[in-house]
Design an enzyme around this catalytic site. Structure first.
Site, mmCIF file in Angstrom:
data_model
loop_
_atom_site.group_PDB
_atom_site.id
_atom_site.type_symbol
_atom_site.label_atom_id
_atom_site.label_comp_id
_atom_site.label_asym_id
_atom_site.label_seq_id
_atom_site.Cartn_x
_atom_site.Cartn_y
_atom_site.Cartn_z
ATOM 1 N N MET A 22 -53.993 -47.719 -90.708
ATOM 2 C CA MET A 22 -53.900 -46.627 -89.971
ATOM 3 C C MET A 22 -52.686 -45.790 -90.548
ATOM 4 S SD MET A 22 -53.326 -48.412 -86.189
ATOM 5 C CE MET A 22 -53.071 -46.812 -85.222
ATOM 6 N N HIS A 23 -52.654 -44.421 -89.841
ATOM 7 C CA HIS A 23 -51.312 -43.660 -90.390
ATOM 8 C C HIS A 23 -52.007 -42.895 -91.565
ATOM 9 C CE1 HIS A 23 -49.268 -45.753 -87.343
ATOM 10 N NE2 HIS A 23 -49.152 -46.741 -87.804
ATOM 11 N N ASP B 284 -56.891 -50.800 -87.286
ATOM 12 C CA ASP B 284 -57.082 -52.018 -87.762
ATOM 13 C C ASP B 284 -56.275 -52.905 -86.452
ATOM 14 O OD1 ASP B 284 -54.481 -51.437 -88.627
ATOM 15 O OD2 ASP B 284 -54.628 -52.122 -90.494
#
Length: 488
Positions: free
Chosen positions: A79-80, A236
């Site tokens: 992520m991010h 995830d």
């Protein structure tokens, strides 16, 4: 057959499961981000796609008949981060990843100027989130920003390659600091604060919805049917929750991959009381979650293997297990890449206290494992300060180690349930999302806990022995915090 693809930080994992969720084929291809400067973390997105293609080529060679029976594909990913594309859908620079700390000043500035937006975003801005990274890029790489026409997250780059579609889902968009968690939509206010051009943002589809179909040339390459549906997928952490069945309010898990998480599901968006805890969208419609996010999960143990010259983590773990009798004489901090929950400190670093001339590699590794357990305890205290969960699932590569599970269960004083296939984590959850996208089935019938393989219970002797070590761990961070912040 349902195919799940997880774009992790250290590897791409692919799993194919049948209608009974039994594994039919799998592949894993290693990755490794670059660190061009201290606290930076980047990767070439083409390496993600090459790893996916390599894994599927391998599965085609080894299991052509079962791969040909694939009914749908699901996606999960780290992520991010920030991946900017130009008008030809090519990266304008390497992707900046979740464990990058360069945007610390921008995150502090956003928190100071826009404290009211934390409730919308579900967490205060932190380095490594997409929004603060965009603010950094505008200030430091304006040429790259000027060439940008699209913004994607890692798994969505793979979607683009598979289908030609630019899209993301609420659970992955949740980690950008550009997204309204309650509305499950892009936030104009957050985008304006971070300097995100609204035209860059991909369309939002729910994780269980069809986001596009597999390109005909790729279907021919892998012996699949043309037009296979590709699910929206998810970040995830949330997809790991789908895989382990942590979707009903109060259910949760501890994840120990490159990073670490303590996760609790919810049926409503409620901004956490602790601003370092994330209140994000789940990977199912009408579901949300709260997450204590640790930048340092199993990765410090991999670093310890390098430090001590051991060929791999398994060798080092075997040495720890052979000599384990209780807490290590050493005390470690695991913050090799800064830390989010509960410190929000990108400057935090690792430390080892108590070294002697006789210190062994096993003692160093054990201290690192205990430090991760203490860090998870800090995360749980921030996430659920008033009510300890009755039990938590235990997933990720680190969950393979029963000894590490004993340490964590005893430090947290919470039983850890290891489920069948738990190490497959988000890849398995992505396969479940593929099934929901293909069949339109009820998530309550699909996102259920897999059979429990075993339960790692807290041990009173270890819990008592670790209690003072946890307090010493917290004191060590407090004592060194100011030193971490000093310029090198």
């Amino acid at each position: 057959m349902y195919l799940g693809i997880d774009i992790g930080t250290s590897s791409v994992k692919i799993v194919l499961v049948d209608d009974r969720e039994a594994p039919a084929a799998s592949a894993e291809v290693p990755l490794g981000p670059s660190r061009p400067r201290p606290s930076w973390s980047e990767d070439d997105p083409d390496r993600w796609w090459d790893a996916v293609a390599t894994g599927l080529d391998r599965m085609r060679a080894e299991h052509p008949a079962v791969l040909a029976r694939t009914d749908a594909i699901g996606l999960s990913g780290q992520m991010h981060g920030a991946l900017l594309l130009d008008g030809a859908d090519r990266p304008v620079r390497p992707a900046i990843l979740w464990n990058d700390g360069r945007a610390a000043a921008q995150a502090r500035d956003l928190a100071g100027r826009h404290p009211e937006l934390a409730a919308t975003a579900g967490v205060r801005p932190m380095p490594g989130f997409t929004g603060p990274l965009l603010a950094w890029l505008r200030g430091h790489e304006p040429d790259a920003v000027g060439r940008a026409r699209h913004l994607l997250l890692p798994k969505d780059w793979v979607r683009l390659k598979l289908t030609g579609e630019r899209a993301t889902d609420p659970s992955d968009a949740a980690g950008t600091w550009l997204f309204d968690q309650g509305a499950r939509a892009w936030s104009p206010a957050l985008g304006a604060a971070c300097g995100a051009d609204p035209a860059w943002l991909p369309r939002i589809v729910e994780s269980t919805a069809v986001s596009g179909t597999l390109r005909a040339d790729l279907a021919a390459r892998w012996g699949m049917r043309p037009g296979l549906p590709v699910a929206g997928g998810g970040g995830d952490t949330a997809v790991g929750g789908v895989g382990i069945g942590a979707v009903e309010p109060g259910t949760g898990f501890v994840s120990l991959g490159t990073s670490g998480q303590v996760f609790l599901a919810s049926d409503r968006h409620a901004p956490p009381a602790d601003p370092t805890v994330q209140g994000f969208c789940h990977a199912l419609p009408d579901r949300w979650c709260r997450v204590a996010a640790l930048l340092n999960g199993a990765s410090p143990l991999a670093a310890a293997a390098r430090w001590t010259g051991r060929p791999d983590v398994a060798t080092l773990l075997a040495e720890v297990e052979a000599g384990f009798s209780g807490p290590s004489a050493l005390l470690a901090l695991p913050y090799l890449a800064g830390e989010r929950t509960p410190h929000d400190d990108p400057d935090a670093r690792g430390a080892l206290l108590g070294l002697t001339a006789a210190t062994t590699p096993a003692e160093i590794a054990q201290a690192v494992m205990e430090a991760v357990a203490f860090s998870l305890a800090d995360g749980l205290a921030a996430l659920a300060p008033a009510r300890r969960p009755a039990a938590l699932g235990f997933i990720g590569g680190g969950a393979r180690s029963r000894l590490w599970g004993r340490m964590i269960a005893s430090v947290l004083d919470v039983p850890l349930e290891r489920h069948a296939g738990g190490a497959r984590g988000p890849a398995f959850g992505a396969a479940r999302l593929a099934r929901l996208a293909a069949t339109g089935g009820d998530a309550r019938d699909v996102a259920v806990p897999p059979p429990i393989a075993d339960v790692v219970a807290p041990e009173a002797r270890l819990a008592d022995a670790y209690a003072p070590r946890l307090e010493a761990f917290r004191s060590l961070y407090a004592a060194l915090k100011g030193e971490f912040a000093r310029p090198a």
